[in-house]
Design a protein around this motif. Structure first.
Motif, PDB file in Angstrom:
ATOM      1  N   ASP A 189      36.302 -13.358 -15.632  1.00 29.83           N
ATOM      2  CA  ASP A 189      35.373 -13.032 -16.726  1.00 29.83           C
ATOM      3  C   ASP A 189      34.120 -13.905 -16.645  1.00 29.83           C
ATOM      4  N   TYR A 190      34.332 -15.190 -16.404  1.00 28.79           N
ATOM      5  CA  TYR A 190      33.188 -16.099 -16.299  1.00 28.79           C
ATOM      6  C   TYR A 190      32.353 -15.778 -15.064  1.00 28.79           C
ATOM      7  N   ALA A 191      33.021 -15.484 -13.941  1.00 28.08           N
ATOM      8  CA  ALA A 191      32.296 -15.171 -12.700  1.00 28.08           C
ATOM      9  C   ALA A 191      31.455 -13.911 -12.855  1.00 28.08           C
ATOM     10  N   GLN A 192      31.995 -12.926 -13.571  1.00 30.42           N
ATOM     11  CA  GLN A 192      31.248 -11.685 -13.759  1.00 30.42           C
ATOM     12  C   GLN A 192      30.026 -11.902 -14.629  1.00 30.42           C
ATOM     13  N   GLU A 193      30.136 -12.747 -15.659  1.00 29.24           N
ATOM     14  CA  GLU A 193      28.958 -13.036 -16.462  1.00 29.24           C
ATOM     15  C   GLU A 193      27.897 -13.746 -15.625  1.00 29.24           C
ATOM     16  N   LEU A 194      28.355 -14.619 -14.719  1.00 32.15           N
ATOM     17  CA  LEU A 194      27.429 -15.316 -13.830  1.00 32.15           C
ATOM     18  C   LEU A 194      26.836 -14.391 -12.776  1.00 32.15           C
ATOM     19  N   ASN A 195      27.522 -13.259 -12.536  1.00 25.56           N
ATOM     20  CA  ASN A 195      27.105 -12.312 -11.492  1.00 25.56           C
ATOM     21  C   ASN A 195      27.008 -13.010 -10.129  1.00 25.56           C
ATOM     22  N   ASP A 196      28.032 -13.846  -9.855  1.00 25.34           N
ATOM     23  CA  ASP A 196      28.094 -14.628  -8.622  1.00 25.34           C
ATOM     24  C   ASP A 196      29.030 -13.916  -7.643  1.00 25.34           C
ATOM     25  N   SER A 197      28.477 -13.294  -6.604  1.00 27.01           N
ATOM     26  CA  SER A 197      29.275 -12.502  -5.668  1.00 27.01           C
ATOM     27  C   SER A 197      30.347 -13.335  -4.975  1.00 27.01           C
ATOM     28  N   SER A 198      29.978 -14.529  -4.528  1.00 27.77           N
ATOM     29  CA  SER A 198      30.940 -15.376  -3.823  1.00 27.77           C
ATOM     30  C   SER A 198      32.085 -15.775  -4.737  1.00 27.77           C
ATOM     31  N   LEU A 199      31.754 -16.158  -5.958  1.00 29.50           N
ATOM     32  CA  LEU A 199      32.799 -16.565  -6.897  1.00 29.50           C
ATOM     33  C   LEU A 199      33.703 -15.387  -7.247  1.00 29.50           C
ATOM     34  N   MET A 200      33.135 -14.213  -7.459  1.00 31.23           N
ATOM     35  CA  MET A 200      33.956 -13.040  -7.770  1.00 31.23           C
ATOM     36  C   MET A 200      34.864 -12.689  -6.595  1.00 31.23           C
ATOM     37  N   ALA A 201      34.351 -12.747  -5.369  1.00 29.16           N
ATOM     38  CA  ALA A 201      35.177 -12.454  -4.193  1.00 29.16           C
ATOM     39  C   ALA A 201      36.298 -13.464  -4.060  1.00 29.16           C
ATOM     40  N   TYR A 202      35.976 -14.735  -4.291  1.00 28.72           N
ATOM     41  CA  TYR A 202      37.001 -15.772  -4.183  1.00 28.72           C
ATOM     42  C   TYR A 202      38.113 -15.541  -5.209  1.00 28.72           C
ATOM     43  N   ILE A 203      37.738 -15.209  -6.426  1.00 31.23           N
ATOM     44  CA  ILE A 203      38.751 -14.998  -7.466  1.00 31.23           C
ATOM     45  C   ILE A 203      39.523 -13.709  -7.221  1.00 31.23           C
ATOM     46  N   PHE A 204      38.881 -12.679  -6.675  1.00 27.45           N
ATOM     47  CA  PHE A 204      39.618 -11.476  -6.277  1.00 27.45           C
ATOM     48  C   PHE A 204      40.730 -11.842  -5.293  1.00 27.45           C
ATOM     49  N   GLN A 205      40.413 -12.691  -4.291  1.00 17.08           N
ATOM     50  CA  GLN A 205      41.442 -13.031  -3.310  1.00 17.08           C
ATOM     51  C   GLN A 205      42.529 -13.905  -3.932  1.00 17.08           C
ATOM     52  N   ARG A 206      42.177 -14.707  -4.945  1.00 16.21           N
ATOM     53  CA  ARG A 206      43.208 -15.478  -5.633  1.00 16.21           C
ATOM     54  C   ARG A 206      44.135 -14.542  -6.403  1.00 16.21           C
ATOM     55  N   ARG A 207      43.580 -13.554  -7.055  1.00 14.61           N
ATOM     56  CA  ARG A 207      44.421 -12.590  -7.756  1.00 14.61           C
ATOM     57  C   ARG A 207      45.286 -11.811  -6.761  1.00 14.61           C
ATOM     58  N   SER A 208      44.714 -11.518  -5.605  1.00 11.98           N
ATOM     59  CA  SER A 208      45.477 -10.857  -4.545  1.00 11.98           C
ATOM     60  C   SER A 208      46.659 -11.708  -4.114  1.00 11.98           C
ATOM     61  N   ASN A 209      46.428 -13.003  -3.971  1.00 18.51           N
ATOM     62  CA  ASN A 209      47.494 -13.906  -3.552  1.00 18.51           C
ATOM     63  C   ASN A 209      48.611 -13.961  -4.579  1.00 18.51           C
ATOM     64  N   ILE A 210      48.240 -14.017  -5.855  1.00 20.55           N
ATOM     65  CA  ILE A 210      49.242 -14.049  -6.924  1.00 20.55           C
ATOM     66  C   ILE A 210      50.057 -12.754  -6.925  1.00 20.55           C
ATOM     67  N   ALA A 211      49.372 -11.614  -6.837  1.00 24.65           N
ATOM     68  CA  ALA A 211      50.072 -10.321  -6.864  1.00 24.65           C
ATOM     69  C   ALA A 211      51.000 -10.183  -5.664  1.00 24.65           C
ATOM     70  N   THR A 212      50.538 -10.579  -4.490  1.00 31.86           N
ATOM     71  CA  THR A 212      51.358 -10.447  -3.278  1.00 31.86           C
ATOM     72  C   THR A 212      52.601 -11.315  -3.374  1.00 31.86           C
ATOM     73  N   GLU A 213      52.444 -12.569  -3.800  1.00 27.38           N
ATOM     74  CA  GLU A 213      53.598 -13.455  -3.893  1.00 27.38           C
ATOM     75  C   GLU A 213      54.542 -13.032  -5.014  1.00 27.38           C
ATOM     76  N   ALA A 214      54.039 -12.298  -5.991  1.00 23.70           N
ATOM     77  CA  ALA A 214      54.898 -11.793  -7.064  1.00 23.70           C
ATOM     78  C   ALA A 214      55.645 -10.523  -6.659  1.00 23.70           C
ATOM     79  N   GLY A 215      55.391 -10.021  -5.443  1.00 24.94           N
ATOM     80  CA  GLY A 215      56.099  -8.839  -4.958  1.00 24.94           C
ATOM     81  C   GLY A 215      55.315  -7.554  -5.033  1.00 24.94           C
ATOM     82  N   TYR A 216      54.013  -7.636  -5.345  1.00 32.45           N
ATOM     83  CA  TYR A 216      53.176  -6.446  -5.447  1.00 32.45           C
ATOM     84  C   TYR A 216      52.149  -6.456  -4.314  1.00 32.45           C
ATOM     85  N   ALA A 217      52.647  -6.299  -3.088  1.00 34.29           N
ATOM     86  CA  ALA A 217      51.777  -6.426  -1.925  1.00 34.29           C
ATOM     87  C   ALA A 217      50.717  -5.323  -1.863  1.00 34.29           C
TER      88      ALA A 217
END
Length: 398
Positions: A189-217
Motif C-alpha cells: 500500500d505504501y509502495a503504491q502511494e509512492l509509485n515506486d516501481s522497484s519497491l513494488m516489484a520487490y514487494i511483489f516478489q516477497r508476496r510471491s515467496n510467502i505464497a509459494t512457501e505456504a503451498g500456493y506455488a
C-alpha cells in the motif's frame, strides 16, 4: 452444481483415471513438502470426496488446487480457506486513535536507526526475539503514515514500507504466513502511494515467496510474474531477486525448464549488479547459485544441489547463522535423497540446533521434509534419535 460434480469434472477434463489422479496428488504433496496419505487411502478418499460422502479435508485442499491448477470455487470446495493474499486485513485500530505523534526528521532518524539494528541482528538471532519489538513499534509508524504530509510524507511512507515488509519477513520465518502476507501487503500500500516501481516489484516478489512457501506455488508464480512487469525500471539486483523467486515458484510447480531459465536469467542480472544496491544488494551470484540448488532439490535433482550447498557452507559468514541453518537443512535433504545417510545426519543435527536457537520455521519445515527421506534408515540409533528430536520440535510447533 455441487462439490461432487465439480471434482469429477476436473478429473475428467484432465483425462485422468483415479490412479493417475493419485499419482499426481502424491507428487504434489512431495513437491510442496507436505504429508500425503498412502495410495490405498487416497483411493478411498477420492471416491468419498467425488461422491460428496465426505468434505475434502483442509489438509488436502491445497493438493487438489495444485494438481488441477484451480480455485476452491472451481473445484466446489468450501471457500472459507483462502489464499492468505486474498484475505482482507482487519481495519487498523490506529484509525480510531486520536493521539498525535511526532512527525519530524529527528523521529525518522531514530526509527530508521532502530530498524537498521534489528535488520543487522536478524540473520544472526533469527526471528524469535525480534517479532515482538518490531511489532511494538509498527503502530507508531502506521500513525505517522496516517498523519504525515508535505515534504516529509515520502520519507515516512518509505520507512513504513520498510518496517511492515520486515515484520512480514519475521512472521514468515516463524511460520505464520497469514500475518506475513498481511504486513507485506500493507507495505505494498505504501509502495503504491509512492509509485515506486522497484519497491513494488520487490514487494511483489516477497508476496510471491510467502505464497509459494505456504503451498500456493501457482499464486506465487503469478505474483513473481507481476513483479517482472516492472523489469525495465529495475536495478540488476532487484531483477535478479525477482527472477530467482520466479524460479522457486516454477520449481515448486515441477516446471523444470522454466525454473532453470529463470535461474540463468537471475545469474546474468546478478553479475551486472552492485553489492551496494539498497534494496537487494544481498542477491549476489553466490546467493542465486544457492537458490538454483534449492530449485534442483525441489525438482528431485539432489546430485546437482549437494556440491553447491557444501561449497557455500565453507564460506558462510558467521553473522548469518539462521541462513546457515537453512542451508544445512537443505544439504541434509539432498544427501538423504542420494542415500548419503551419515552426511545427512551430520548436517541435520547442526540445522536442528540452529532451528531451536532461532525459532526459524523455514529451517524447521525443511527438516520435517527430510524425515520421509530418512525412512529407510529409521532403525539406526542416530536416525531414531534425530527423528525423536524432530518429533518433539514438531509437537512444540503445533
Amino acid at each position: 452444481m455441487g462439490a461432487k460434480s465439480k471434482l469429477q469434472a476436473a478429473r475428467l477434463r484432465a483425462d485422468w483415471t483415479q490412479a493417475e489422479l493419485i499419482d499426481a496428488l502424491v507428487a504434489a504433496a512431495d513437491r510442496l513438502g507436505v504429508a500425503s496419505p498412502s495410495p490405498s487411502s487416497w483411493k478411498t478418499l477420492i471416491s468419498m470426496y467425488e461422491n460428496g460422502r465426505r468434505p475434502v479435508s483442509p489438509d488436502h485442499r491445497p493438493l487438489f488446487r495444485e494438481v488441477y491448477r484451480a480455485t476452491d470455487e472451481e473445484l466446489g470446495l468450501p471457500i472459507s480457506e483462502k489464499v492468505p493474499e486474498l484475505q482482507a486485513a482487519p481495519p487498523s485500530t490506529l484509525l480510531r486513535s486520536k493521539l498525535p505523534v511526532p512527525v519530524n526528521p529527528e523521529m525518522l532518524k531514530y526509527l530508521t536507526s532502530v530498524l537498521d539494528q534489528h535488520a543487522q541482528a536478524e540473520p544472526l538471532v533469527g526471528p524469535l526475539f525480534l517479532v515482538a519489538p518490531v511489532e511494538a513499534q509498527v503502530p507508531l509508524i502506521e500513525q505517522m503514515c496516517l498523519e504525515a504530509y508535505g515534504p516529509l510524507r515520502e520519507r515516512v511512507l518509505r520507512l513504513g514500507a520498510r518496517y511492515t515488509e520486515f515484520l512480514g519477513w519475521l512472521y514468515q520465518d516463524v511460520g505464520n504466513s497469514d500475518e506475513a502476507m498481511k504486513w507485506t501487503s500493507q507495505a505494498m500500500d505504501y509502495a503504491q502511494e509512492l509509485n515506486d516501481s522497484s519497491l513494488m516489484a520487490y514487494i511483489f516478489q516477497r508476496r510471491s515467496n510467502i505464497a509459494t512457501e505456504a503451498g500456493y506455488a501457482g499464486h506465487g508464480a503469478g505474483l513473481a510474474s507481476a513483479a517482472l512487469r516492472y523489469a525495465p525500471d529495475l536495478s540488476p539486483r532487484v531483477r535478479a531477486v525477482v527472477l530467482r523467486q520466479l524460479a522457486n515458484s516454477k520449481a515448486s510447480l515441477g516446471e523444470h525448464a522454466e525454473a532453470m531459465r529463470a535461474i540463468d536469467q537471475a545469474l546474468e542480472a546478478a553479475v551486472q549488479g552492485d553489492d551496494d544496491d539498497p534494496m537487494a544488494g544481498y542477491c549476489s551470484v553466490a546467493y542465486v547459485e544457492m537458490e538454483g540448488a534449492n530449485c534442483d532439490l525441489r525438482l528431485e535433482r539432489p546430485e546437482n544441489a549437494v556440491g553447491t550447498f557444501t561449497e557455500s557452507l565453507q564460506h558462510w559468514p558467521a553473522v548469518q547463522e539462521r541462513d546457515r541453518g537453512l542451508c544445512l537443512a537443505r544439504l541434509a535433504t539432498a544427501d538423504a535423497t542420494m542415500g548419503n545417510v551419515e552426511s545427512a545426519h551430520a548436517a541435520a543435527q547442526q540445522a536442528l540446533r540452529i532451528a531451536e536457537q532461532t525459532g526459524s520455521a523455514r529451517i524447521r519445515d525443511q527438516l520435517f521434509r527430510l524425515q520421509p527421506r530418512l525412512a529407510p534408515w529409521r532403525k539406526l540409533v542416530e536416525i531414531s534419535e534425530l527423528n525423536q528430536a524432530l518429533d518433539s520440535l514438531k509437537g512444540a510447533a503445533v
